[in-house]
Design a protein around this motif. Structure first.
Motif, mmCIF file in Angstrom:
data_model
loop_
_atom_site.group_PDB
_atom_site.id
_atom_site.type_symbol
_atom_site.label_atom_id
_atom_site.label_comp_id
_atom_site.label_asym_id
_atom_site.label_seq_id
_atom_site.Cartn_x
_atom_site.Cartn_y
_atom_site.Cartn_z
ATOM 1 N N GLY A 21 0.812 -1.214 0.000
ATOM 2 C CA GLY A 21 0.000 0.000 0.000
ATOM 3 C C GLY A 21 0.840 1.256 0.000
ATOM 4 N N GLY A 22 2.096 1.127 0.429
ATOM 5 C CA GLY A 22 3.016 2.259 0.320
ATOM 6 C C GLY A 22 3.630 2.274 -1.064
ATOM 7 N N GLU A 23 4.774 2.918 -1.195
ATOM 8 C CA GLU A 23 5.429 2.979 -2.501
ATOM 9 C C GLU A 23 6.047 1.638 -2.890
ATOM 10 O OE1 GLU A 23 8.249 6.120 -2.475
ATOM 11 O OE2 GLU A 23 6.765 7.689 -2.126
ATOM 12 N N ALA A 24 6.313 0.799 -1.891
ATOM 13 C CA ALA A 24 6.928 -0.501 -2.174
ATOM 14 C C ALA A 24 6.494 -1.495 -1.099
ATOM 15 C CB ALA A 24 8.457 -0.367 -2.186
ATOM 16 N N GLU A 25 6.735 -2.772 -1.372
ATOM 17 C CA GLU A 25 6.482 -3.782 -0.347
ATOM 18 C C GLU A 25 7.419 -3.522 0.833
ATOM 19 O OE1 GLU A 25 7.098 -8.594 0.389
ATOM 20 O OE2 GLU A 25 6.976 -7.805 -1.668
ATOM 21 N N GLU A 26 6.869 -3.567 2.040
ATOM 22 C CA GLU A 26 7.654 -3.342 3.246
ATOM 23 C C GLU A 26 7.399 -4.479 4.226
ATOM 24 O OE1 GLU A 26 9.740 -0.903 3.899
ATOM 25 O OE2 GLU A 26 9.186 0.861 2.702
ATOM 26 N N ARG A 27 8.305 -4.611 5.195
ATOM 27 C CA ARG A 27 8.137 -5.623 6.234
ATOM 28 C C ARG A 27 8.162 -4.943 7.596
ATOM 29 N NH1 ARG A 27 7.815 -10.928 5.521
ATOM 30 N NH2 ARG A 27 8.497 -10.725 3.351
ATOM 31 N N ILE A 28 7.152 -5.225 8.403
ATOM 32 C CA ILE A 28 7.016 -4.575 9.711
ATOM 33 C C ILE A 28 8.169 -5.000 10.616
ATOM 34 C CG2 ILE A 28 5.594 -4.380 11.790
ATOM 35 C CD1 ILE A 28 3.141 -4.904 10.005
ATOM 36 N N ALA A 29 8.880 -3.998 11.140
ATOM 37 C CA ALA A 29 10.000 -4.275 12.058
ATOM 38 C C ALA A 29 9.579 -3.895 13.476
ATOM 39 C CB ALA A 29 11.236 -3.485 11.633
ATOM 40 N N GLY A 30 8.614 -4.642 14.006
ATOM 41 C CA GLY A 30 8.159 -4.405 15.368
ATOM 42 C C GLY A 30 6.804 -3.730 15.411
ATOM 43 N N THR A 31 5.968 -4.153 16.356
ATOM 44 C CA THR A 31 4.689 -3.495 16.616
ATOM 45 C C THR A 31 4.751 -2.900 18.015
ATOM 46 O OG1 THR A 31 3.726 -5.567 17.398
ATOM 47 C CG2 THR A 31 3.378 -5.011 15.083
ATOM 48 N N PHE A 32 4.208 -1.688 18.161
ATOM 49 C CA PHE A 32 4.365 -0.951 19.409
ATOM 50 C C PHE A 32 3.062 -0.263 19.808
ATOM 51 C CE2 PHE A 32 8.308 -0.948 17.009
ATOM 52 C CZ PHE A 32 9.284 -1.266 17.945
ATOM 53 N N ASP A 33 2.845 -0.169 21.117
ATOM 54 C CA ASP A 33 1.934 0.828 21.647
ATOM 55 C C ASP A 33 2.743 2.107 21.807
ATOM 56 O OD1 ASP A 33 -0.436 -0.665 21.881
ATOM 57 O OD2 ASP A 33 0.226 -1.539 23.782
ATOM 58 N N VAL A 34 2.055 3.245 21.885
ATOM 59 C CA VAL A 34 2.756 4.512 22.062
ATOM 60 C C VAL A 34 2.213 5.199 23.300
ATOM 61 C CG1 VAL A 34 3.271 6.765 21.044
ATOM 62 C CG2 VAL A 34 3.140 4.752 19.582
ATOM 63 N N LEU A 35 3.110 5.622 24.177
ATOM 64 C CA LEU A 35 2.731 6.377 25.363
ATOM 65 C C LEU A 35 3.356 7.757 25.239
ATOM 66 C CD1 LEU A 35 1.206 6.211 28.059
ATOM 67 C CD2 LEU A 35 3.374 5.616 29.156
ATOM 68 N N GLY A 36 2.520 8.751 24.905
ATOM 69 C CA GLY A 36 3.047 10.065 24.566
ATOM 70 C C GLY A 36 3.624 9.978 23.173
ATOM 71 N N GLN A 37 4.936 9.920 23.081
ATOM 72 C CA GLN A 37 5.576 9.618 21.794
ATOM 73 C C GLN A 37 6.619 8.520 21.961
ATOM 74 O OE1 GLN A 37 6.840 12.951 19.381
ATOM 75 N NE2 GLN A 37 4.730 13.101 18.701
ATOM 76 N N GLU A 38 6.581 7.837 23.097
ATOM 77 C CA GLU A 38 7.540 6.770 23.360
ATOM 78 C C GLU A 38 6.941 5.413 22.992
ATOM 79 O OE1 GLU A 38 10.767 6.970 24.265
ATOM 80 O OE2 GLU A 38 10.454 9.106 23.920
ATOM 81 N N PRO A 39 7.625 4.620 22.162
ATOM 82 C CA PRO A 39 7.097 3.314 21.777
ATOM 83 C C PRO A 39 7.304 2.260 22.870
ATOM 84 C CG PRO A 39 9.213 3.708 20.706
ATOM 85 C CD PRO A 39 8.879 4.957 21.455
ATOM 86 N N VAL A 40 6.297 1.390 23.024
ATOM 87 C CA VAL A 40 6.354 0.292 23.985
ATOM 88 C C VAL A 40 6.043 -0.988 23.217
ATOM 89 C CG1 VAL A 40 5.431 -0.660 26.121
ATOM 90 C CG2 VAL A 40 5.554 1.834 25.823
#
Length: 682
Positions: free
Chosen positions: A329-348
């Motif tokens: 769906g982006g400009e090219a095929e991509e692979r997710i490098a981690g899934t995160f929740d966000v607290l403020g702007q800090e990824p968890v």
């Protein structure tokens, strides 16, 4: 209710916190985090220790300058709250966010001066069909009765504001509230859940009056409830809550709740209202046209972090998205490098995301805000991108040190990725790189972020205005280029008629050569020479609205050449143009200024002070209480227009401008422009 209570799993919901500048959205997010146990202690914006507004820029300026997110659990349900900036200069940050949310909490103060800013928020929600309720914040500081505040705020909303609570006052202080749906009184306890008490006898009549008013408003959309009211039959409590939930989801009402985010008052009741009445993800998916998608996630926001790199904050509408999944769906095929929740702007770090979840995907380098992603290459759904507002303020910039030019370019690209309402343009005519945005503060914050995050310091300057020049009278002139330096010489001889053209005509070249005095193969070279000169006329600017006709000349059978005739054409122009009464032309913009009606007289004065010509004004279509002022304003005068406009309209005025025509500039203003150009050329 969005989803049956009997289902074992209820999907997570995504709620936007929106509202006018300084209404208390970040404080409300902090209070929600404290009430749900996500943080141990509620911070304050004054102390600079809140989860939201954690960036140096936000704390330095004392305002939200970017989106902040936080996911919490409340009574077994999951909510992601997205705290959106309130200043009009930063509101575009929420444009891609709002459509993907299930509902919005509009945070507002009991202040009549905030009605135009509140209208900006509510209009966007109404136009996009997003369910929303209003949290009347700072109720402890209200100086007006709530029964008067709601009618005061009503002009900002095209749907009825339905009061859900009435305050309990003691000695001029709000000490609690009565819930009109539950018919229960609650006494506030600072930073703790309120205590249920009996409704005070003195408030029984007020509670009955306010409750009947609420039911009447709900009955406008429910014939059965209307019949019950007419027959004095008490409607069942479940019936009232069902109506509140359905009317909220349908967008026909805007419920109003009370509280004080700073003191943690009214927070639990707000959360319970969202838990019972806010729709689930299926409703938003249907609104966005992806209800039938097997795999769908919408990228709401791009965040560049120091440690996790690029994060794409996305709402999942269908399917599961996990670490390592390939997405399209982006400009090219991509692979997710981690899934995160966000607290403020800090990824968890977290596990896979499922429908309803708001998740940050790691390192999708080609993915942009507004992209729709899928794990199925052959069935990528499409969600319409939110339109970005047109820029209203621009600055020319260069790297302070030449060695930082690459850093500056890279940093700007990431700034634009995070905030698509900022853009960078390269003005080839003026030789400037222009940073465009939504106002002076908007660009100031972007430049501060450039230094802090990317180590790229830039010097800024006012944008150069693309002045032009033309002529007032005609002339005829000869241009001869003759040079002998051993071997073949150079010879070209032309006679040109130079005449002014009507404004907007551009440039024309013609010839009336007879008898071959200038061979036809050299005529294009003469035109090239003329065009060379027109790039910089006698006043130092590009020449427009001029007609040049080659009428005579001569040639040498050996020494003539394309280059010689090109030079002859240029020499003729250099000789003749100063004789044609050169005149400076400035670009005039057609400007549409949108402001609250009470500010129209002040705006007319501002336009006049900017050498503008007012063409008229009319009511702004679809915006009760607003006007659109039409004007012609010189481009040189528009550079700071937005600053004065925002000052005159409590921060809500805006404009659109497009080039309309060129007009002669004379007198002191012209002298200043010409002096500046001579200084540049020196």
């Amino acid at each position: 209710m969005g989803q049956a209570q009997g289902q074992p799993a209820r999907s997570a919901r995504c709620i936007a916190l929106v509202g006018p500048y300084l209404s208390g959205k970040t404080t409300l997010l902090e209070a929600i985090l404290a009430r749900t146990g996500a943080i141990n202690r509620q911070g304050t914006a004054t102390a600079g220790n809140t989860v939201g507004d954690a960036s140096e820029e936000a704390r330095h300026h004392g305002m939200s300058v970017e989106l902040n997110a936080a996911t919490v659990e409340f009574l077994g349900d999951t909510f992601t709250f997205l705290d959106c900036p309130g200043s009009i200069e930063f509101q575009a940050d929420a444009a891609n966010v709002l459509g993907a949310c299930d509902a919005a909490v509009v945070v507002c103060e009991p202040d009549e001066k905030k009605v135009p800013a509140l209208q900006l928020i509510l209009k966007q929600l109404e136009d996009r069909g997003i369910p929303h309720l209003l949290f009347l914040n700072k109720i402890d500081k209200a100086e007006t009765r709530v029964r008067d505040i709601v009618p005061m705020l009503q002009p900002a909303s095209t749907v009825p504001l339905v009061l859900r609570q009435v305050p309990i006052w003691e000695s001029g202080i709000v000490t609690g509230f009565i819930d009109l749906a539950l018919e229960r009184a609650h006494v506030y306890r600072e930073h703790a859940p309120s205590k249920v008490v009996d409704i005070p006898d003195a408030l029984t009549d007020r509670e009955q009056e306010a409750r009947f008013s609420m039911l009447e408003q709900l009955a406008d959309y429910d014939d059965e409830l209307m019949e019950q009211l007419l027959e004095d039959v008490p409607p069942p409590r479940d019936k009232i809550f069902d109506d509140l939930a359905e009317d909220l989801r349908e967008g026909v009402i805007c419920p109003v709740l009370l509280g004080s985010a700073e003191n943690g008052n009214g927070i639990a009741r707000l959360l319970k209202a969202l838990r019972h009445e806010a729709p689930f993800v299926e409703v938003a998916a249907a609104r966005l046209g992806v209800a039938d998608a097997a795999s769908c996630a919408y990228v709401m926001k791009t965040i560049h972090t120091a440690h996790a790199g690029k994060l794409s904050l996305a709402r999942i509408f269908a399917g599961t998205f996990a670490d390592g999944d390939a997405v399209f769906g982006g400009e090219a095929e991509e692979r997710i490098a981690g899934t995160f929740d966000v607290l403020g702007q800090e990824p968890v770090k977290r596990g896979p995301g499922k429908p309803g979840d708001t998740v940050a995907f790691g390192r999708l380098e080609s993915v942009q805000s507004g992209d729709t992603l899928s794990t199925d290459k052959n069935a990528v759904p499409s969600i319409e991108r939110a339109a970005m507002p047109e820029p209203v303020f621009g600055l020319a910039l260069v790297a302070k040190e030449k060695k930082d030019e690459v850093k500056l370019t890279t940093g700007l690209a990431k700034i634009v990725e995070e905030d698509p309402s900022i853009s960078v343009a390269h003005d080839q005519d003026m030789g400037q790189m222009i940073l465009w945005g939504q106002g002076e503060m908007h660009l100031r914050v972007a430049l501060e972020r450039l230094i802090r995050k990317y180590g790229a310091a830039a010097s800024t300057y006012p944008r150069e205005v693309p002045y032009k020049e033309s002529i007032r009278k005609p002339t005829q002139v000869r241009g001869r280029h003759k040079k002998q330096s051993g071997g073949h010489g150079q010879f070209g001889d032309v006679v040109l008629d130079i005449k002014p053209l009507p404004r907007g005509s551009g440039f024309t070249f013609s010839e009336t050569i007879t008898g071959g005095v200038v061979p036809k193969n050299y005529i294009p070279s003469v035109e090239h020479g003329v065009r060379d000169y027109l790039n910089t006329g006698p006043l130092g600017f590009q020449v427009v609205d001029v007609a040049v006709c080659l009428v005579d000349g001569s040639y040498h059978s050996v020494d003539s050449s394309d280059m010689a005739f090109r030079q002859a054409g240029r020499l003729a122009m250099a000789e003749g143009m100063p004789q044609c009464q050169p005149v400076l032309l400035e670009p005039i913009m057609a400007v549409e200024i949108a402001v609250p009606s009470e500010a129209t007289p002040r705006v007319n004065s501002i336009v006049s002070s900017h050498r503008g010509q007012i063409l008229g004004f009319d009511a702004r279509p679809g915006w009760p209480g607003w006007d659109v002022v039409q004007a012609h304003i010189p481009e040189a005068e528009i550079q700071t227009l937005i600053v004065e406009l925002r000052s005159a309209t409590a921060g809500v005025g805006t404009f659109q401008a497009r080039h309309d025509h060129l007009a002669e500039l004379v007198g002191k203003a012209a002298d200043q422009v010409l002096s500046h150009r001579r200084d540049q050329a020196a």
